[in-house]
Design an enzyme around this catalytic site. Structure first.
Site, short mmCIF file in Angstrom:
data_model
loop_
_atom_site.label_atom_id
_atom_site.label_comp_id
_atom_site.label_asym_id
_atom_site.label_seq_id
_atom_site.Cartn_x
_atom_site.Cartn_y
_atom_site.Cartn_z
N HIS A 221 -0.70 -0.49 -9.95
CA HIS A 221 -1.45 -1.25 -8.92
C HIS A 221 -2.20 -2.56 -9.39
O HIS A 221 -3.10 -2.90 -9.56
CB HIS A 221 -2.78 -0.53 -8.27
CG HIS A 221 -3.22 -1.25 -6.97
ND1 HIS A 221 -3.43 -0.37 -5.92
CD2 HIS A 221 -3.15 -2.55 -6.50
CE1 HIS A 221 -3.87 -1.27 -4.75
NE2 HIS A 221 -3.81 -2.47 -5.09
N ARG B 43 0.79 -1.27 0.09
CA ARG B 43 -0.10 -0.26 -0.11
C ARG B 43 0.87 1.28 -0.10
O ARG B 43 2.01 1.41 0.68
CB ARG B 43 -0.77 0.14 1.10
CG ARG B 43 -1.97 -0.84 1.12
CD ARG B 43 -2.98 -0.70 0.16
NE ARG B 43 -4.27 -1.58 0.20
CZ ARG B 43 -4.29 -2.59 -0.62
NH1 ARG B 43 -3.53 -2.75 -1.73
NH2 ARG B 43 -5.56 -3.27 -0.41
#
Ligand code: OXD
Length: 307
Positions: free
Chosen positions: A270, A222
């Site tokens: 991502h 993250r």
């Protein structure tokens, strides 16, 4: 009844559930449904407040591995179980992504790219796998698989996790002292930690500065765990050798971010380990069947630790 929320793809996901488990009643948001009949929700990026409308909700299944955005939700009552995907085809993808970072460093790709931009043909000394030290942060379903695969491939692998772990061929460490030890001996740092109160901001200036000169940072977890400004400073000062970044504090990464054009940073949007719909649905269905028969589900999140 299971309600599926996956934004524009809710109907597609509902069809997958219907084909894998025709016996389980399933609707897709925003189908008209009696809220009291909904006991399960499977979702990705559900809007704030969604859960509050279902008084008989028993569990929420995240259609992803990370549940950082769900654990703190005020519309998720404490008695509702939060369940994440465990591997479900993502560990194999994460292994590939970590290998990519390791090879960027070991095969000196960023050095050769710098040479390429100046049309320089110069061979640099090769680095063997056994000389390449990889530090994996997070040794859960994905991190553990990554550490084991890299160790098996002949790299020198260290791993760090909150709880003590044992993985063949991997030097497993834990606690703050373990992190310091790992950082000091790591050429390629691979972050796969869940984002929790304990790990947000973990890769700050002081921790990044503990990496040996020339090290490469892979962030596949993250964005809120990595201080991007500190990373840029340490790259510009020449202390760090490069970064492979898949996740960012703000996504999509804003077009004016200095990360985009940095010559020693490789960016992906991502995609390190994407949810695979087939295995994801199979895992949720398996958990629903276990719940129906009174058995324990896999992947239940401890909301006090956040994973
Ligand atoms: C996940 C992700 O949490 O894709 O699964 O980030």
């Amino acid at each position: 009844m299971l309600l599926v929320y996956a934004g524009d793809e809710s109907v597609t996901w509902r069809a997958l559930f219907a084909s894998q488990a025709p016996d389980i009643a399933c609707v897709a948001w925003p189908d008209a449904v009696d809220p009291a009949a909904v006991t399960w929700i499977a979702c990705w990026n559900p809007p704030e407040g969604l859960f509050a409308g279902f008084p008989n909700l028993r569990a929420v299944f995240a259609l992803g591995a990370g549940v950082d955005r769900l654990v703190a939700r005020t519309d998720l009552a404490a008695h509702v179980e939060l369940v994440r995907l465990v591997d479900a085809g993502m560990a194999a993808q994460m292994i590939e992504y970590a290998q990519l970072g390791v090879l960027l460093w070991q095969r000196r790709c960023l050095d050769y790219r710098a040479q390429q931009l100046q049309a320089v043909w110069r061979k640099l000394p090769p680095i063997a796998r056994g000389e390449t030290r990889v530090g994996v942060l997070g040794l859960g379903a994905m991190g553990g698989a990554v550490a084991a695969a890299l160790a098996q491939a002949g790299y020198r692998v260290w791993g760090w996790s909150r709880r003590a772990r044992q993985i063949d061929g991997v030097r497993c460490l834990h606690e703050a002292s373990g992190l310091t030890e790992l950082l000091g001996e790591t050429d390629v740092l691979v972050n796969i930690l869940p984002s929790t109160m304990a790990t947000r901001g973990l890769l700050d200036r002081s921790h990044l500065a503990q990496l040996p000169a020339g090290a490469l940072v892979v962030n596949a977890a993250r964005g809120d765990q990595l201080d991007a400004a500190a990373l840029l400073d340490l790259l510009d000062s020449g202390h760090l050798g490069g970064a492979l970044l898949d996740v960012f504090a703000t996504e999509p990464l804003p077009t004016d971010s200095p990360l985009w054009l940095h010559p020693r940073i490789v960016i992906t949007p991502h995609v390190a380990a994407s949810t695979l719909s087939g295995p994801a649905v199979a895992q949720v269905v398996d958990n629903l069947r276990r719940a129906h028969s009174g058995g324990p589900m896999s992947g239940v999140v401890d909301r006090s630790t956040g994973y």
